[in-house]
Each structure stands twice: as structure tokens, then as C-alpha cells.
Design a protein around this motif. Structure first.
Motif, PDB file in Angstrom:
ATOM      1  N   SER A   1       0.829  -1.204   0.000  1.00 23.18           N
ATOM      2  CA  SER A   1       0.000   0.000   0.000  1.00 23.18           C
ATOM      3  C   SER A   1       0.867   1.259   0.000  1.00 23.18           C
ATOM      4  O   SER A   1       0.494   2.269  -0.588  1.00 23.18           O
ATOM      5  CB  SER A   1      -0.969   0.003   1.176  1.00 23.18           C
ATOM      6  N   SER A   2       2.031   1.196   0.640  1.00 26.40           N
ATOM      7  CA  SER A   2       2.954   2.338   0.600  1.00 26.40           C
ATOM      8  C   SER A   2       3.514   2.513  -0.804  1.00 26.40           C
ATOM      9  O   SER A   2       3.611   3.638  -1.297  1.00 26.40           O
ATOM     10  CB  SER A   2       4.096   2.152   1.597  1.00 26.40           C
TER      11      SER A   2
ATOM     12  N   LEU B   1      -4.723   3.713  -8.312  1.00 20.88           N
ATOM     13  CA  LEU B   1      -3.822   2.914  -7.466  1.00 20.88           C
ATOM     14  C   LEU B   1      -4.235   2.921  -5.995  1.00 20.88           C
ATOM     15  O   LEU B   1      -3.649   2.210  -5.185  1.00 20.88           O
ATOM     16  CB  LEU B   1      -2.386   3.432  -7.590  1.00 20.88           C
ATOM     17  N   LEU B   2      -5.227   3.746  -5.654  1.00 23.92           N
ATOM     18  CA  LEU B   2      -5.642   3.915  -4.263  1.00 23.92           C
ATOM     19  C   LEU B   2      -7.088   3.453  -4.083  1.00 23.92           C
ATOM     20  O   LEU B   2      -8.011   4.166  -4.470  1.00 23.92           O
ATOM     21  CB  LEU B   2      -5.518   5.393  -3.858  1.00 23.92           C
ATOM     22  N   PRO B   3      -7.293   2.282  -3.498  1.00 24.17           N
ATOM     23  CA  PRO B   3      -8.668   1.835  -3.256  1.00 24.17           C
ATOM     24  C   PRO B   3      -9.424   2.828  -2.376  1.00 24.17           C
ATOM     25  O   PRO B   3      -8.837   3.482  -1.505  1.00 24.17           O
ATOM     26  CB  PRO B   3      -8.489   0.498  -2.527  1.00 24.17           C
ATOM     27  N   ASN B   4     -10.700   2.952  -2.602  1.00 20.05           N
ATOM     28  CA  ASN B   4     -11.533   3.892  -1.858  1.00 20.05           C
ATOM     29  C   ASN B   4     -12.113   3.206  -0.628  1.00 20.05           C
ATOM     30  O   ASN B   4     -13.287   2.842  -0.598  1.00 20.05           O
ATOM     31  CB  ASN B   4     -12.653   4.445  -2.750  1.00 20.05           C
TER      32      ASN B   4
ATOM     33  N   ARG C   1      -6.332   4.989   6.266  1.00 21.35           N
ATOM     34  CA  ARG C   1      -5.519   4.820   7.484  1.00 21.35           C
ATOM     35  C   ARG C   1      -4.061   4.543   7.137  1.00 21.35           C
ATOM     36  O   ARG C   1      -3.145   5.138   7.706  1.00 21.35           O
ATOM     37  CB  ARG C   1      -6.072   3.676   8.335  1.00 21.35           C
ATOM     38  N   ALA C   2      -3.857   3.635   6.195  1.00 21.01           N
ATOM     39  CA  ALA C   2      -2.487   3.264   5.813  1.00 21.01           C
ATOM     40  C   ALA C   2      -1.737   4.453   5.209  1.00 21.01           C
ATOM     41  O   ALA C   2      -0.508   4.542   5.319  1.00 21.01           O
ATOM     42  CB  ALA C   2      -2.511   2.097   4.829  1.00 21.01           C
TER      43      ALA C   2
ATOM     44  N   TRP D   1      -4.193  12.658  -0.796  1.00 15.43           N
ATOM     45  CA  TRP D   1      -3.663  13.859  -0.141  1.00 15.43           C
ATOM     46  C   TRP D   1      -2.411  13.537   0.660  1.00 15.43           C
ATOM     47  O   TRP D   1      -1.396  14.223   0.553  1.00 15.43           O
ATOM     48  CB  TRP D   1      -4.749  14.429   0.775  1.00 15.43           C
ATOM     49  N   ASN D   2      -2.510  12.501   1.487  1.00 14.57           N
ATOM     50  CA  ASN D   2      -1.373  12.134   2.333  1.00 14.57           C
ATOM     51  C   ASN D   2      -0.155  11.758   1.511  1.00 14.57           C
ATOM     52  O   ASN D   2       0.954  12.232   1.780  1.00 14.57           O
ATOM     53  CB  ASN D   2      -1.757  10.996   3.286  1.00 14.57           C
TER      54      ASN D   2
END
Length: 188
Positions: A4-5, A25-28, A34-35, A107-108
Motif C-alpha cells: 500500500s505504501s 492505485l488507491l482503493p476507496n 488509514r495506511a 492527499w497524504n
């Protein structure tokens, strides 16, 4: 680095180039959101380098470096989490609460790109770059960072440019407030 990183960093690199497909690439889901706060841990050494470079060029804070670092770390943590807390009701107000986990992850992870850029500017300034050039590069970096934040909001929440600008302004106001308060604490 866990998958996930790696996906988060890959997404951030795509966003940094103005490529919206990074969102895929980022599941909703909340687990991804959190990750994505691992990005704060990745950015922490970069933040500390920037602070120490700042102390080297602007002088040691009156309260001393250990106390200053504690204040700065509290401010860092608050800055990172305050926008997460405030952005959820903003996303709900925009009718996009269901997209908030994916947005928060985007965002993160994008903050990693911004921190790398900030450290690069701080290192150039510390190496004696002429003041006028450092200022111009700093303004360009700030403009790029604001654009990148705006782009991520617009893409991840699927909102208009004006709505995205409100999110960015909110983040900037929070950052200025927390940074200003920290600076007041450091002044003694």
C-alpha cells in the motif's frame, strides 16, 4: 515497504506530473486512508532536516533546540491530522463523503512529493544560493505545491476547481494558524 505504501508513492508520482490515473492505485476504503498516514512517518525525517537547516540559517530558537523540536513535532502532528479532521465534513458538504477515504490517501501520499521539494529548496538555500534566486525558486515551489494540492482535491473528490480551491485554502489557513502558534511558543 509494504504494497500500500508503494502504491501510494506511485500514485503521488503520477499526481505530481498531473496524471489523474494515480487515483486508480488507491482503493476507496478506510483501510487505505488509514495506511496513507504512513506518509507522515516517511516525511518526518525530511521535516526534521528542514527544521535543522532553518536553525542553521536563521539561528537557534530562544527556547533551545530540544524544546524547539518538541514544539515543532507537535505542530507537525497537528498540521498533518487537522486537515484530515476538517476535510471530512467539507467533503460531506460537497456531496463527496463517500470519496473521502480515497481523497485522504491521495492527499497524504502527495505530501511526500511536496516535502521532497521543500527539502530540496532548503538545501539549496543552505548551500548559499543567492537570496533572489532562492526566493524565486521558493515561490515557484510554493505555486507548484498549491497547484498539486488543488489538482489532488479536484481529481480525488471529482469537484469543480472552485470547490477544490476552498479545500486548499482551508489547508493553508490551518497550516498558517498552527505554524504561527508554534512560532509564538518558540519565541519564548
Amino acid at each position: 515497504m509494504n504494497p500500500s505504501s508503494a502504491a501510494g508513492l506511485a500514485a503521488a508520482l503520477l499526481f505530481a506530473r498531473g496524471r489523474p490515473e494515480g487515483l486508480a492505485l488507491l482503493p476507496n476504503d478506510l483501510a487505505t486512508a488509514r495506511a496513507s498516514f504512513r506518509a507522515a512517518l516517511i516525511c518526518l525525517p525530511l521535516f526534521l532536516v528542514m527544521r535543522l537547516l532553518s536553525y542553521g540559517t536563521r539561528g537557534t530558537p530562544e527556547v533551545g533546540i530540544p524544546t524547539a523540536l518538541v514544539v515543532e513535532l507537535i505542530g507537525y502532528t497537528l498540521s498533518w491530522t487537522a486537515f484530515a479532521v476538517v476535510s471530512l465534513p467539507l467533503a460531506a458538504q460537497a456531496g463527496r463523503a463517500e470519496q473521502w477515504p480515497q481523497f485522504m490517501a491521495a492527499w497524504n501520499w502527495t505530501n511526500v512529493v511536496q516535502f521532497i521539494l521543500l527539502v530540496a529548496m532548503a538545501v539549496l538555500a543552505a548551500l548559499g544560493l543567492p537570496g533572489w534566486l532562492a526566493n524565486m525558486l521558493g515561490l515557484a515551489a510554493l505555486g507548484y505545491a498549491v497547484w498539486l494540492e488543488w489538482f489532488v482535491v479536484r481529481v480525488a473528490l471529482n469537484v469543480t476547481g472552485g470547490t477544490a480551491a476552498l479545500f486548499v485554502i482551508t489547508d493553508l489557513i490551518l497550516g498558517l494558524f498552527i505554524g504561527g502558534y508554534s512560532a509564538r511558543l518558540l519565541a519564548g
